[in-house]
Design a protein around this motif. Structure first.
Motif, PDB file in Angstrom:
ATOM      1  N   UNK A   1      -0.294   2.187  13.501  1.00  0.00           N
ATOM      2  CA  UNK A   1      -1.565   1.483  13.443  1.00  0.00           C
ATOM      3  C   UNK A   1      -1.340  -0.002  13.161  1.00  0.00           C
ATOM      4  N   UNK A   2      -1.780  -0.842  14.075  1.00  0.00           N
ATOM      5  CA  UNK A   2      -1.670  -2.299  13.962  1.00  0.00           C
ATOM      6  C   UNK A   2      -0.223  -2.791  13.956  1.00  0.00           C
ATOM      7  N   UNK A   3       0.727  -1.928  14.315  1.00  0.00           N
ATOM      8  CA  UNK A   3       2.125  -2.352  14.319  1.00  0.00           C
ATOM      9  C   UNK A   3       2.428  -3.163  15.565  1.00  0.00           C
ATOM     10  N   UNK A   4       3.268  -4.184  15.422  1.00  0.00           N
ATOM     11  CA  UNK A   4       3.647  -4.981  16.583  1.00  0.00           C
ATOM     12  C   UNK A   4       4.855  -4.375  17.299  1.00  0.00           C
ATOM     13  N   UNK A   5       5.390  -3.267  16.765  1.00  0.00           N
ATOM     14  CA  UNK A   5       6.524  -2.611  17.399  1.00  0.00           C
ATOM     15  C   UNK A   5       6.166  -1.157  17.689  1.00  0.00           C
ATOM     16  N   UNK A   6       6.069  -0.788  18.969  1.00  0.00           N
ATOM     17  CA  UNK A   6       5.722   0.570  19.369  1.00  0.00           C
ATOM     18  C   UNK A   6       6.994   1.339  19.715  1.00  0.00           C
ATOM     19  N   UNK A   7       7.035   2.596  19.290  1.00  0.00           N
ATOM     20  CA  UNK A   7       8.183   3.445  19.586  1.00  0.00           C
ATOM     21  C   UNK A   7       7.677   4.753  20.198  1.00  0.00           C
ATOM     22  N   UNK A   8       8.512   5.424  21.020  1.00  0.00           N
ATOM     23  CA  UNK A   8       8.060   6.637  21.722  1.00  0.00           C
ATOM     24  C   UNK A   8       8.195   7.911  20.896  1.00  0.00           C
ATOM     25  N   UNK A   9       8.107   7.817  19.561  1.00  0.00           N
ATOM     26  CA  UNK A   9       8.175   8.998  18.715  1.00  0.00           C
ATOM     27  C   UNK A   9       7.364   8.723  17.458  1.00  0.00           C
ATOM     28  N   UNK A  10       6.953   9.789  16.792  1.00  0.00           N
ATOM     29  CA  UNK A  10       6.138   9.630  15.588  1.00  0.00           C
ATOM     30  C   UNK A  10       6.961   9.710  14.316  1.00  0.00           C
ATOM     31  N   UNK A  11       8.155  10.312  14.390  1.00  0.00           N
ATOM     32  CA  UNK A  11       9.024  10.379  13.220  1.00  0.00           C
ATOM     33  C   UNK A  11      10.466  10.470  13.674  1.00  0.00           C
ATOM     34  N   UNK A  12      11.370  10.094  12.782  1.00  0.00           N
ATOM     35  CA  UNK A  12      12.791  10.150  13.107  1.00  0.00           C
ATOM     36  C   UNK A  12      13.610  10.279  11.830  1.00  0.00           C
ATOM     37  N   UNK A  13      14.656  11.131  11.893  1.00  0.00           N
ATOM     38  CA  UNK A  13      15.617  11.234  10.794  1.00  0.00           C
ATOM     39  C   UNK A  13      16.937  10.606  11.194  1.00  0.00           C
ATOM     40  N   UNK A  14      16.928   9.840  12.284  1.00  0.00           N
ATOM     41  CA  UNK A  14      18.136   9.227  12.827  1.00  0.00           C
ATOM     42  C   UNK A  14      18.199   7.758  12.395  1.00  0.00           C
ATOM     43  N   UNK A  15      19.352   7.357  11.846  1.00  0.00           N
ATOM     44  CA  UNK A  15      19.555   5.957  11.473  1.00  0.00           C
ATOM     45  C   UNK A  15      19.679   5.104  12.748  1.00  0.00           C
ATOM     46  N   UNK A  16      19.076   3.921  12.821  1.00  0.00           N
ATOM     47  CA  UNK A  16      18.342   3.221  11.765  1.00  0.00           C
ATOM     48  C   UNK A  16      16.839   3.466  11.782  1.00  0.00           C
ATOM     49  N   UNK A  17      16.354   4.265  12.754  1.00  0.00           N
ATOM     50  CA  UNK A  17      14.907   4.436  12.900  1.00  0.00           C
ATOM     51  C   UNK A  17      14.272   5.053  11.653  1.00  0.00           C
ATOM     52  N   UNK A  18      15.013   5.947  10.979  1.00  0.00           N
ATOM     53  CA  UNK A  18      14.444   6.588   9.793  1.00  0.00           C
ATOM     54  C   UNK A  18      14.214   5.600   8.655  1.00  0.00           C
ATOM     55  N   UNK A  19      14.932   4.494   8.661  1.00  0.00           N
ATOM     56  CA  UNK A  19      14.783   3.509   7.592  1.00  0.00           C
ATOM     57  C   UNK A  19      13.585   2.569   7.804  1.00  0.00           C
ATOM     58  N   UNK A  20      12.957   2.634   8.971  1.00  0.00           N
ATOM     59  CA  UNK A  20      11.923   1.646   9.291  1.00  0.00           C
ATOM     60  C   UNK A  20      10.559   2.254   9.573  1.00  0.00           C
ATOM     61  N   UNK A  21      10.376   3.566   9.318  1.00  0.00           N
ATOM     62  CA  UNK A  21       9.056   4.158   9.464  1.00  0.00           C
ATOM     63  C   UNK A  21       8.086   3.565   8.460  1.00  0.00           C
ATOM     64  N   UNK A  22       6.797   3.598   8.771  1.00  0.00           N
ATOM     65  CA  UNK A  22       5.817   3.063   7.819  1.00  0.00           C
ATOM     66  C   UNK A  22       5.847   3.864   6.529  1.00  0.00           C
ATOM     67  N   UNK A  23       6.071   5.181   6.656  1.00  0.00           N
ATOM     68  CA  UNK A  23       6.202   6.056   5.497  1.00  0.00           C
ATOM     69  C   UNK A  23       7.565   6.720   5.569  1.00  0.00           C
TER      70      UNK A  23
END
Length: 230
Positions: A197-219
């Motif tokens: 929501x209101x993020x300037x960076x869109x990704x094709x998944x809602x969650x990730x446990x893979x580094x580095x994506x897991x470190x940058x989720x909103x929650x």
């Protein structure tokens, strides 16, 4: 009870909030990886969204919440209910009794020193193979990078609270990992919830446990254990 908490007294409305619906699916997926049947503690349970889910899946659950209005609904799920400030209740509970502890969306409501003491006390309640789940908003998310690091710090704008005015301290992934390790935990897995929501960076998944994506989720959800003594 603040206005946002009041929205969740009716548990049937909880899943209508898009952010909460997505976050709960991520957390439920994590919980389902652990074998049910033991003792679980839901700290800051609210009206019992996760309490109900745990009990329906075979866990015996103790729920702690600071809002008396939630007590009746929690008891509907046959939970052992403790009403009051978790920081006062937890230190007086029996050590080593819980196989799973949920501390979801709690630490950001405390000063850092208080949160650290709280996490240390939760560790005393874990069984030797027990798991602690901690979730919190993330200052390292795209929204946090924009609104905290750029708008608040660089432009000297208003304080970023990650949508909730009662948040005292919003952690970065690295900061929370470091604090958990200082509290004696081994952080075994991190899952980032990419609510955009209101993020300037869109990704094709809602969650990730893979580094580095897991470190940058909103929650972020961190799965922690106590180190095993050989």
């Amino acid at each position: 009870m603040d206005k946002r908490s009041a929205e969740y007294v009716n548990i049937q409305k909880y899943n209508l909030v898009l952010f909460e619906a997505g976050r709960s699916k991520v957390i439920e997926g994590i919980i389902h990886r652990y074998r049910p049947g033991g003792q679980a503690l839901d700290v800051g349970s609210g009206p019992g969204w996760f309490t109900k889910m745990l009990i329906e899946n075979g866990w015996s659950v103790t729920a702690i919440d600071g809002e008396p209005a939630h007590e009746a609904q929690l008891k509907q799920w046959n939970a052992n209910v403790r009403i009051g400030d978790a920081r006062d209740i937890v230190p007086n509970m029996e050590a080593g009794q819980f196989d799973l502890i949920l501390a979801l969306e709690i630490v950001e409501h405390m000063e850092v020193a208080s949160a650290k003491a709280f996490l240390q006390n939760l560790g005393k309640l874990l069984s030797p193979a027990g798991v602690l789940l901690v979730s919190t908003p993330n200052r390292m998310s795209p929204l946090g990078l924009k609104d905290y690091y750029f708008r608040e710090l660089l432009l000297r704008g208003e304080r970023w609270t990650a949508w909730h005015p009662n948040h005292v301290h919003v952690y970065s992934t690295c900061e929370l990992k470091r604090m958990l390790k200082e509290c004696g935990y081994a952080v075994e897995r991190i899952t980032g919830y990419w609510y955009d929501f209101m993020s300037f960076l869109k990704v094709p998944f809602s969650s990730s446990a893979v580094f580095p994506f897991n470190h940058f989720g909103f929650n972020i959800v961190l799965e922690c254990k106590l180190p095993q003594i050989p």
